[in-house]
Structure formats: structure tokens, C-alpha cells
Design a protein around this motif. Structure first.
Motif, PDB file in Angstrom:
ATOM      1  N   LEU A 139      51.918  41.755  29.083  1.00 25.90           N
ATOM      2  CA  LEU A 139      50.749  40.998  29.530  1.00 25.90           C
ATOM      3  C   LEU A 139      49.786  40.795  28.376  1.00 25.90           C
ATOM      4  CD1 LEU A 139      50.099  42.640  33.029  1.00 25.90           C
ATOM      5  CD2 LEU A 139      50.948  40.330  32.563  1.00 25.90           C
ATOM      6  N   ARG A 140      49.765  41.730  27.444  1.00 30.09           N
ATOM      7  CA  ARG A 140      48.958  41.582  26.224  1.00 30.09           C
ATOM      8  C   ARG A 140      49.512  40.430  25.385  1.00 30.09           C
ATOM      9  NH1 ARG A 140      45.566  44.328  22.606  1.00 30.09           N
ATOM     10  NH2 ARG A 140      46.331  44.670  20.480  1.00 30.09           N
ATOM     11  N   HIS A 141      50.836  40.385  25.261  1.00 27.33           N
ATOM     12  CA  HIS A 141      51.459  39.274  24.544  1.00 27.33           C
ATOM     13  C   HIS A 141      51.205  37.953  25.263  1.00 27.33           C
ATOM     14  CE1 HIS A 141      53.206  42.311  22.140  1.00 27.33           C
ATOM     15  NE2 HIS A 141      54.246  42.590  22.906  1.00 27.33           N
ATOM     16  N   SER A 142      51.182  38.011  26.577  1.00 26.93           N
ATOM     17  CA  SER A 142      50.951  36.797  27.368  1.00 26.93           C
ATOM     18  C   SER A 142      49.570  36.221  27.101  1.00 26.93           C
ATOM     19  CB  SER A 142      51.121  37.099  28.857  1.00 26.93           C
ATOM     20  OG  SER A 142      52.420  37.581  29.140  1.00 26.93           O
ATOM     21  N   HIS A 143      48.585  37.110  26.952  1.00 29.24           N
ATOM     22  CA  HIS A 143      47.232  36.645  26.644  1.00 29.24           C
ATOM     23  C   HIS A 143      47.206  35.950  25.285  1.00 29.24           C
ATOM     24  CE1 HIS A 143      42.883  36.451  26.676  1.00 29.24           C
ATOM     25  NE2 HIS A 143      42.832  37.080  25.514  1.00 29.24           N
ATOM     26  N   ARG A 148      39.994  39.557  19.540  1.00 26.81           N
ATOM     27  CA  ARG A 148      40.119  39.848  20.969  1.00 26.81           C
ATOM     28  C   ARG A 148      41.151  40.948  21.224  1.00 26.81           C
ATOM     29  NH1 ARG A 148      37.767  36.323  24.783  1.00 26.81           N
ATOM     30  NH2 ARG A 148      39.251  36.976  26.390  1.00 26.81           N
ATOM     31  N   LEU A 149      42.220  40.936  20.443  1.00 30.37           N
ATOM     32  CA  LEU A 149      43.274  41.928  20.635  1.00 30.37           C
ATOM     33  C   LEU A 149      42.962  43.259  19.957  1.00 30.37           C
ATOM     34  CD1 LEU A 149      46.497  39.746  20.225  1.00 30.37           C
ATOM     35  CD2 LEU A 149      45.365  40.455  22.338  1.00 30.37           C
ATOM     36  N   PHE A 196      43.241  41.000  35.108  1.00 29.57           N
ATOM     37  CA  PHE A 196      42.379  41.587  34.080  1.00 29.57           C
ATOM     38  C   PHE A 196      43.149  41.756  32.761  1.00 29.57           C
ATOM     39  CE2 PHE A 196      39.146  45.225  33.255  1.00 29.57           C
ATOM     40  CZ  PHE A 196      38.235  44.316  32.730  1.00 29.57           C
ATOM     41  N   LEU A 197      44.375  42.238  32.854  1.00 28.58           N
ATOM     42  CA  LEU A 197      45.193  42.437  31.662  1.00 28.58           C
ATOM     43  C   LEU A 197      45.609  41.102  31.050  1.00 28.58           C
ATOM     44  CD1 LEU A 197      47.401  45.351  33.015  1.00 28.58           C
ATOM     45  CD2 LEU A 197      45.826  45.510  31.072  1.00 28.58           C
ATOM     46  N   PHE A 198      46.003  40.161  31.894  1.00 32.15           N
ATOM     47  CA  PHE A 198      46.475  38.861  31.399  1.00 32.15           C
ATOM     48  C   PHE A 198      45.355  38.079  30.717  1.00 32.15           C
ATOM     49  CE2 PHE A 198      47.589  34.400  31.622  1.00 32.15           C
ATOM     50  CZ  PHE A 198      48.957  34.369  31.344  1.00 32.15           C
ATOM     51  N   MET A 199      44.154  38.166  31.254  1.00 30.49           N
ATOM     52  CA  MET A 199      43.050  37.340  30.751  1.00 30.49           C
ATOM     53  C   MET A 199      42.249  38.002  29.629  1.00 30.49           C
ATOM     54  SD  MET A 199      43.356  34.516  32.343  1.00 30.49           S
ATOM     55  CE  MET A 199      41.781  33.665  32.088  1.00 30.49           C
ATOM     56  N   THR A 200      42.566  39.253  29.296  1.00 31.97           N
ATOM     57  CA  THR A 200      41.827  39.922  28.208  1.00 31.97           C
ATOM     58  C   THR A 200      42.730  40.393  27.073  1.00 31.97           C
ATOM     59  OG1 THR A 200      42.007  42.095  29.273  1.00 31.97           O
ATOM     60  CG2 THR A 200      40.062  40.759  29.809  1.00 31.97           C
ATOM     61  N   GLU A 251      54.061  30.615  34.599  1.00 30.59           N
ATOM     62  CA  GLU A 251      54.793  31.743  35.173  1.00 30.59           C
ATOM     63  C   GLU A 251      53.845  32.750  35.806  1.00 30.59           C
ATOM     64  OE1 GLU A 251      58.801  31.963  32.372  1.00 30.59           O
ATOM     65  OE2 GLU A 251      56.902  32.773  31.609  1.00 30.59           O
ATOM     66  N   PHE A 252      52.732  33.001  35.140  1.00 30.90           N
ATOM     67  CA  PHE A 252      51.748  33.928  35.694  1.00 30.90           C
ATOM     68  C   PHE A 252      51.172  33.381  36.996  1.00 30.90           C
ATOM     69  CE2 PHE A 252      47.311  35.606  35.814  1.00 30.90           C
ATOM     70  CZ  PHE A 252      47.640  36.945  36.013  1.00 30.90           C
ATOM     71  N   GLU A 253      50.913  32.081  37.035  1.00 32.61           N
ATOM     72  CA  GLU A 253      50.384  31.456  38.251  1.00 32.61           C
ATOM     73  C   GLU A 253      51.363  31.636  39.425  1.00 32.61           C
ATOM     74  OE1 GLU A 253      47.771  27.843  36.202  1.00 32.61           O
ATOM     75  OE2 GLU A 253      49.857  27.519  36.811  1.00 32.61           O
TER      76      GLU A 253
END
Length: 391
Positions: free
Chosen positions: A303-307, A324-325, A189-193, A165-167
Motif C-alpha cells: 500500500l506504501r508502494h501504491s501511494h 512524503r515517504l 489511510f495507508l493508501f493515501m499517505t 484497483e484500489f477503488e
């Protein structure tokens, strides 16, 4: 030598002031001391009558000024609108007259407005804190909120985007446009961290070590308006952490740094105009581009949940996800994201299959006494064996 008199003020219940005289003092000093003593006594008596304070006045004049000294500035600013919006239910009550039935009616009123249980619990937590303060100050005998108890805690469904979905969403950004390039790198940046939005908007270029690939998080941004923002301490001690960035993210950040510097000079990574970005800017981008991609809209925090979901999907250890979180403990991570492991139980079962190597005994070496059930089973086996032998 005549005795001195002191004219002492006295207030009747109707509010009319009269003079009350006491005599027998040897000097004016003694009279003044007695006058002062009775003034203090009068003051104490008035304080004892403060149980007649309206709840609205208690909140505005007593609780909020005290609460402001107990929490961080951004916390107070964030919660002040909540207090003024929801506490009005009790405004016309005397503080001592707030009862458990009032609190229960208030709970039901909030529930009917379709607020999430987690939100109602937070609001009532603030109310309970206020009533605790009223008890301490003698403005209430007990805390009716604690007597009623808070609303039932329910599991909130975690919303997120999958990798696919992000893609789809980011494929609609046109990076040749400066502003869209900014939006692209911000969401990436938000999705990957998995950073909190306040942590991400506070990131400076020097916080990223491009040689080691490590991102250091040691502050969060308190944003009030364009002219009023500052760095503050992170949410918790665990929020101070380092995140290893993947090669793709480092490459994209380098590209963005070069583009950004050709337009504006700033230390903020997530900025297109020299000042840190605002939440609604990115939230609006999510709304627009998710619609273009035909993907359900998520909140910015999701986006944090998505990561976290991405890490779980690739089989990452929960302890790594916790670090990481920036969670304080593993329970928080598991409570929040444990349900995103739907197939892990079957994966464990598959891994356990064939792991044991054994061969059962060829004769009975246990001579312990048998109970009635095993004895009955043995007799049944012997009869069966005898029948087979006779055949």
C-alpha cells in the motif's frame, strides 16, 4: 629459614590435573602472588584455546548477547528468528573451521529454497557481522563471508494497486458495519499517505491537525503482543516528517473518529477495540476483499508502494514523493520507483518539441581552415552547382 613452596595447578592435554611445585619464595605472600600470576597465565592460555568453540555456541553465547546491545530491541527481536533459522547450517563446525566453501554452499542452499536475493543478502549481512565479531575476538582468522562476497543484487519488482484497483477493493466494504468501517479507514489511510505500517498504527488523534490538514509522524509502534507494545523512535531521521492530508481523507477520518468514539475510547486512530491494530488483521482483510473484487492480492507494505505509484501517475515531483515517504535521499526514491515512470521520457520529448526558435545563416561567415572531409564536400557541392548552372 626455609624457603616457601607454592602448589600450582597444571592441566595436561588429557585433562588430568596434577600439582606442579615451585620453591624459593621468602614469604607466603610471594608464593600467593606467584600462584595468582600463574592462574592468570593459565586463564590467558585457555582464552587462546577458544578457537575450538563450536559455531553454535559462539552464536548463542557470544555473538547474540553482544548483538543485543548494538541494536534496538525491536530490531533484535525481528532478526533473532532469522539467525536461529539459517545459521544452523554451520552449527557443527568449529568457528575457526568455517571456510569460504562452506559459505558458498550455504548461499546455494538458500537460493534453492527460492528466497529473494534481497532476503539472502540481509541474512548473509548478519552472518558477516557475526564473523567480523569472531575475528575481533580472536575466534577466527578472517571473515569467509567477505571473501566469498554476497549474492548478486537483483531488482525486485514493486507490487502495488493502481487507483482503479484500489477503488474496486474498497467498494466492497460495508461501512455501516463497525468492523468493516475500521478496515476501510485503515486501508484508505495507508493508501493515501504511504506510511509504513509501524508509523500508521502509532498515529494518535492528536497527531492530526484537522484545521491545517497536517499529519505529524514522529514515532513508530513496536508491537510484540496484546500486552506488550510501545512507541519507539522512527526508522530514520527522515522518517520524522509531516504529511499534508487531502480533503477527502480528512472528511473520512472525522467520520471514523465519531463512530469509533461511540464504541470505544482510545487515542489510536487505527483501532476498533482500544489497542493498536495488528499487521495480520489488515493483511487478512486485503486477502479477503481483493478476492471479492477480482483484484490481485498485494502485501500490506505494498500500500506504501501504491501511494508512490498514485503520486507518480499524477505527475508529482520525485522530491515531494521522497518527503512524503520519509526516504533519507532521492536515490532511494528513484531506485525504488524510477521504473514506474514508463512514459515520462516521451512526455519530455513532447514538451521539447517546438521549444527552440532559430533561423540558420544565409551565408558562410566561418573562415577557419577546412579539413579533408569538409573540403571534399565543398568540391562536390561546387561541381553540383556548376552542373546545374550549365544546364
Amino acid at each position: 629459614m626455609p624457603r616457601k613452596q607454592a602448589a600450582l595447578p597444571h592441566h595436561q592435554s588429557i585433562g588430568k590435573q596434577i600439582q606442579k611445585y615451585r620453591s624459593g619464595f621468602k614469604t607466603k605472600k610471594e608464593a600467593r602472588e606467584e600462584y595468582s600470576r600463574l592462574l592468570l597465565t593459565k586463564s590467558d592460555a585457555l582464552e587462546e584455546k577458544q578457537d575450538d568453540v563450536l559455531f553454535q555456541h559462539f552464536i548463542e553465547d557470544i555473538f547474540l548477547p553482544w548483538y543485543k546491545t548494538q541494536v534496538k530491541g525491536r530490531t533484535y527481536d525481528n532478526r533473532l528468528p532469522t539467525v536461529r533459522k539459517h545459521f544452523t547450517f554451520f552449527d557443527n563446525l568449529i568457528t575457526t573451521e568455517v571456510t569460504p566453501i562452506h559459505v558458498q554452499k550455504w548461499q546455494l542452499a538458500l537460493s534453492k529454497k527460492k528466497y529473494r536475493s534481497s532476503y539472502i543478502r540481509n541474512v548473509q549481512g548478519l552472518f558477516s557481522m557475526a564473523m567480523d565479531r569472531a575475528v575481533v575476538l580472536g575466534l577466527a582468522e578472517s571473515n569467509p563471508s567477505k571473501i566469498v562476497g554476497n549474492v548478486k543484487k537483483t531488482k525486485t519488482k514493486i507490487d502495488f494497486w493502481t487507483k482503479e484497483e484500489f477503488e474496486k477493493v474498497i467498494s466492497f466494504f460495508y461501512k455501516e458495519d463497525y468492523y468493516q468501517h475500521f478496515l476501510f479507514i485503515s486501508l484508505w489511510f495507508l493508501f493515501m499517505t504511504g506510511m509504513r505500517i509501524g508509523e500508521a498504527t502509532a498515529i494518535q488523534w492528536e497527531d492530526i491537525d484537522f484545521d491545517t490538514g497536517v499529519l505529524s509522524i514522529d514515532k513508530t509502534l513496536y508491537y510484540k503482543n496484546l500486552e506488550n507494545y510501545s512507541f519507539v523512535e522512527p526508522k530514520t531521521k527522515a522518517s520524522v516528517r509531516q504529511i499534508a492530508l487531502d480533503g477527502d481523507t480528512l472528511t473520512l477520518l472525522r467520520q471514523w473518529r465519531n463512530v469509533q468514539r461511540s464504541v470505544v475510547q482510545t487515542n489510536f486512530v487505527m483501532s476498533y477495540n482500544g489497542i493498536p491494530t495488528q499487521k495480520h488483521t489488515l493483511a487478512n482483510a486485503i486477502t479477503r476483499f481483493s478476492k471479492k473484487a477480482g483484484v490481485h492480492r498485494i502485501r500490506l507494505h505494498a500500500l506504501r508502494h501504491s501511494h508512490a505509484s498514485l503520486l507518480i501517475s499524477i505527475g508529482e515531483n520525485p522530491l515531494i514523493i521522497k518527503d512524503r515517504l520519509g526516504h533519507e535521499d532521492i536515490e532511494t526514491t528513484l531506485d525504488t520507483y524510477g521504473h514506474l515512470y514508463p512514459n515520462s521520457n516521451f512526455e519530455v520529448a513532447h514538451k521539447l518539441e517546438g521549444i527552440m526558435s532559430y533561423q540558420t545563416g544565409i551565408e558562410n561567415e566561418d573562415t577557419s581552415p577546412k579539413n579533408q572531409f569538409t573540403a571534399h564536400y565543398l568540391r562536390k557541392c561546387l561541381k553540383s552547382n556548376n552542373a546545374i548552372t550549365m544546364q
